[in-house]
Design an enzyme around this catalytic site. Structure first.
Site, PDB file in Angstrom:
ATOM      1  N   ARG A 125      45.349  34.633  35.858  1.00  0.00           N
ATOM      2  CA  ARG A 125      44.448  35.001  34.742  1.00  0.00           C
ATOM      3  C   ARG A 125      44.681  36.387  34.275  1.00  0.00           C
ATOM      4  O   ARG A 125      44.605  37.160  34.862  1.00  0.00           O
ATOM      5  CB  ARG A 125      43.229  34.425  35.330  1.00  0.00           C
ATOM      6  CG  ARG A 125      42.172  34.224  34.625  1.00  0.00           C
ATOM      7  CD  ARG A 125      40.855  33.741  35.215  1.00  0.00           C
ATOM      8  NE  ARG A 125      40.614  34.038  36.361  1.00  0.00           N
ATOM      9  CZ  ARG A 125      39.437  34.214  37.050  1.00  0.00           C
ATOM     10  NH1 ARG A 125      38.389  33.389  36.382  1.00  0.00           N
ATOM     11  NH2 ARG A 125      39.232  34.548  38.034  1.00  0.00           N
ATOM     12  N   SER A 192      46.507  38.711  45.237  1.00  0.00           N
ATOM     13  CA  SER A 192      45.852  38.457  46.556  1.00  0.00           C
ATOM     14  C   SER A 192      47.064  38.075  47.613  1.00  0.00           C
ATOM     15  O   SER A 192      47.197  36.915  47.982  1.00  0.00           O
ATOM     16  CB  SER A 192      45.014  37.417  46.057  1.00  0.00           C
ATOM     17  OG  SER A 192      44.202  37.457  44.990  1.00  0.00           O
ATOM     18  N   ASP A 246      41.616  39.890  46.122  1.00  0.00           N
ATOM     19  CA  ASP A 246      40.449  38.948  45.756  1.00  0.00           C
ATOM     20  C   ASP A 246      39.266  38.912  46.334  1.00  0.00           C
ATOM     21  O   ASP A 246      38.065  38.912  45.826  1.00  0.00           O
ATOM     22  CB  ASP A 246      40.910  37.403  45.303  1.00  0.00           C
ATOM     23  CG  ASP A 246      41.526  36.835  46.395  1.00  0.00           C
ATOM     24  OD1 ASP A 246      41.810  37.438  47.712  1.00  0.00           O
ATOM     25  OD2 ASP A 246      41.919  35.476  46.527  1.00  0.00           O
TER      26      ASP A 246
HETATM   27  C1  GLC Z   1      45.936  34.741  51.383  1.00  0.00           C
HETATM   28  C2  GLC Z   1      46.293  36.025  50.984  1.00  0.00           C
HETATM   29  C3  GLC Z   1      45.340  37.004  51.054  1.00  0.00           C
HETATM   30  C4  GLC Z   1      44.361  36.436  49.924  1.00  0.00           C
HETATM   31  C5  GLC Z   1      43.844  34.955  50.535  1.00  0.00           C
HETATM   32  C6  GLC Z   1      42.920  34.336  49.507  1.00  0.00           C
HETATM   33  O1  GLC Z   1      45.670  34.629  52.783  1.00  0.00           O
HETATM   34  O2  GLC Z   1      47.218  36.591  52.061  1.00  0.00           O
HETATM   35  O3  GLC Z   1      45.468  38.113  50.605  1.00  0.00           O
HETATM   36  O4  GLC Z   1      43.054  37.099  49.926  1.00  0.00           O
HETATM   37  O5  GLC Z   1      45.115  34.223  50.455  1.00  0.00           O
HETATM   38  O6  GLC Z   1      43.460  34.158  48.481  1.00  0.00           O
END
Ligand code: GLC
Length: 516
Positions: A125, A192, A246
């Site tokens: 996004r 993330s 995130d």
């Molecule tokens: C996975 C990633 C982490 C993220 C999570 C949720 O666990 O390693 O960094 O926060 O997914 O998206």
């Protein structure tokens, strides 16, 4: 008596005889019918009892007691403490526990215009965020699909694609209009995945998770890679100023509304959490220690829990099977028990197991998934059952389980019987309940660590947002595990608004520092 009336009397007698006969026959037939029906029902009932016992036996390992949850809590807490140590052996620790260089939530004074790129699921996004002070935020965004080939291809191509989408977004929304020629946008990069940060805008990718597997990115600074891709497009004037997980975006967005929000959680495609930790509890922190850095947000990467066997006491053979056939064997063990990317697959593997034991769809499937002709494609295809199916089936309250039947038919299971539907609903309930209870145990650890009289937990992700039963089970279990006052709040647009807030807090802090 006339011959006609005699005839009528005879006919009457015959009719009565026939009726009597018919009555007897009907009675007998009804009795036989009812008898057969009851015998059939009794056989069905006892079959169901046997069935129930067999299904119970298969599902039992997924039913966690509170005692087991408390052991998960203790293990998670120990792993967190070990991973915060400076002399900790990274290879022996489960968790990243990465300091994020975010030291405080927004105070309402922050303002500014920011771009945000959010990469972490199967889409990404781009957002334009304007913070007008007192946390009044305007947001415009667009979702771009990522072609599957890019998720598994060369990393540089993925970053070039992101830069191309940024260009399109800026042009389509006329963001450059009325701007000075040398105007440079500040961009927050919501990325993330586990990253080792050495500043707010320096972050080395430790490993991919959630089905990403681009080459040439692990071990590299992803902020630099994005900046280079942006700079390759001469017309783009953008400076990447912050990398934000995130969970951190979720925490920041929520703490702009609730001052006691100290924990951010994602329960979606993946699962993870971050929280405010006192710097003195972070021996491995090598950054500045002063009045403004008394606390730091730690990205726990709790999805990795279990790498060194601390969850083996609750892992089932199905969990191991799922793990072994995943892109990342023996990684993200905890995440594979909880998050939306894996819930459907756990259910599918249990269904296959039940079919092979002739408990489900009896006589209508081949016993081996070596694709006999009748073997349902769904049953042999990894990833063909989604978390959405789990939720819909779990919530099916129709008397004849017609919703379940419809879903199963739609994915190719022909004419499922009531028993089939019933059993599959039990499977969905059990798997989803386990996930919610494990998530609750993990949140409980953070609520305890934050150690305040009351704590708000900001949460985002499809499981919390859309799966009604999941949220209810999570809330209920958490209340049992932590007596401390807490509330769970859905964080709206966390990973865009929150990331922009991280950039805004950073800008504001720098401005204050240079003006004093
Ligand atoms: C996975 C990633 C982490 C993220 C999570 C949720 O666990 O390693 O960094 O926060 O997914 O998206």
């Amino acid at each position: 008596m006339s011959s006609t009336s005699k005839y009528i009397i005879e006919v009457k007698i015959d009719v009565i005889k026939t009726l009597k006969l018919l009555g007897i026959t009907a009675g007998a037939l009804t009795a036989i019918g009812l008898g057969t029906y009851y015998i059939h029902q009794r056989i069905q009932r006892s079959k169901r009892v046997i069935l129930r016992d067999e299904v119970k036996h298969v599902l039992e390992p997924f039913e966690l007691t509170d005692e087991q949850l408390r052991r998960v809590m203790a293990n998670l807490n120990t792993e967190m403490i070990n991973s915060l140590k400076s002399d900790g052996d990274i290879d022996k620790n489960d968790l990243g526990m990465f300091p994020t260089y975010v030291h405080r939530g927004p105070n309402g004074q922050e303002t500014g215009e920011y771009l945000v790129v959010d990469l972490g699921g199967s889409n990404f996004r781009v957002s334009h965020v304007v913070i007008e002070g007192r946390n009044r935020i305007n947001l415009k965004n667009k979702i771009f699909l990522i072609p599957h080939s890019l998720l598994l291809g060369e990393g540089e191509r993925l970053f070039d694609y992101i830069a191309e989408c940024l260009q399109r977004f800026i042009d389509d929304n006329g963001l450059n209009l009325n701007k000075p020629v040398d105007y440079t946008f500040d961009l927050a990069f919501t990325f993330s995945f586990p990253c080792n940060q050495t500043s707010l805008s320096q972050a080395t990718l430790v490993s991919w998770t959630k089905g990403f597997s681009c080459t040439g990115v692990v071990g590299h600074d992803v902020v630099l890679m994005l900046q280079q891709a942006i700079d390759r497009r001469k017309s783009l004037k953008i400076q990447v100023v912050a990398l934000v997980n995130d969970t951190v975006g979720t925490l920041m967005a929520c703490s702009s509304i609730y001052r006691d929000c100290k924990v951010g959680v994602i329960l979606g495609t993946g699962t993870n959490a971050c929280y405010f930790e006192n710097i003195e509890n972070v021996p491995k922190w090598t950054g500045v220690r002063n009045q403004t850095t008394k606390q730091v947000v730690i990205n726990t990467e709790w999805g990795a829990l279990g790498k060194h066997a601390c969850l083996d006491f609750i892992r089932t053979s199905i969990d191991r099977e799922l793990d072994e056939s995943s892109l990342t064997p023996n990684q993200q063990v905890f995440e594979k028990m909880i998050s939306a990317l894996y819930l459907g697959e756990i259910v599918r593997l249990i269904i296959v197991d039940l079919v092979q034991r002739s408990i489900l769809l009896p006589g209508r499937m081949h016993k081996s998934p070596s694709l006999g002709r009748d073997y349902n494609i769904f049953l042999s295809l990894r990833g063909s059952f989604y978390a959405k199916h789990v939720d819909d089936i779990e919530c099916d309250t129709t008397e004849d389980l017609s919703v379940t039947s419809l879903i199963l038919t739609s994915i190719g299971i022909q004419e499922p019987s009531y028993d089939d539907c019933y059993i599959i609903r039990e499977v969905c309930k059990t798997v989803s309940l386990r996930a919610a209870r494990l998530a609750a145990a993990a949140i409980a650890v953070l609520v305890n660590r934050v150690n305040l009289p009351s704590v708000t937990v900001g949460i985002d992700g499809t499981l919390f947002r859309h799966h009604g039963k999941f949220k209810k089970n999570l809330t209920r279990t958490l209340s049992r595990l932590v007596p401390r006052t807490h509330r769970l709040v859905l964080s709206e647009d966390g990973s865009s608004k929150g990331s922009a807030l991280v950039a805004a807090v950073h800008r504001y802090t720098n401005e204050i520092a240079t003006s004093s």
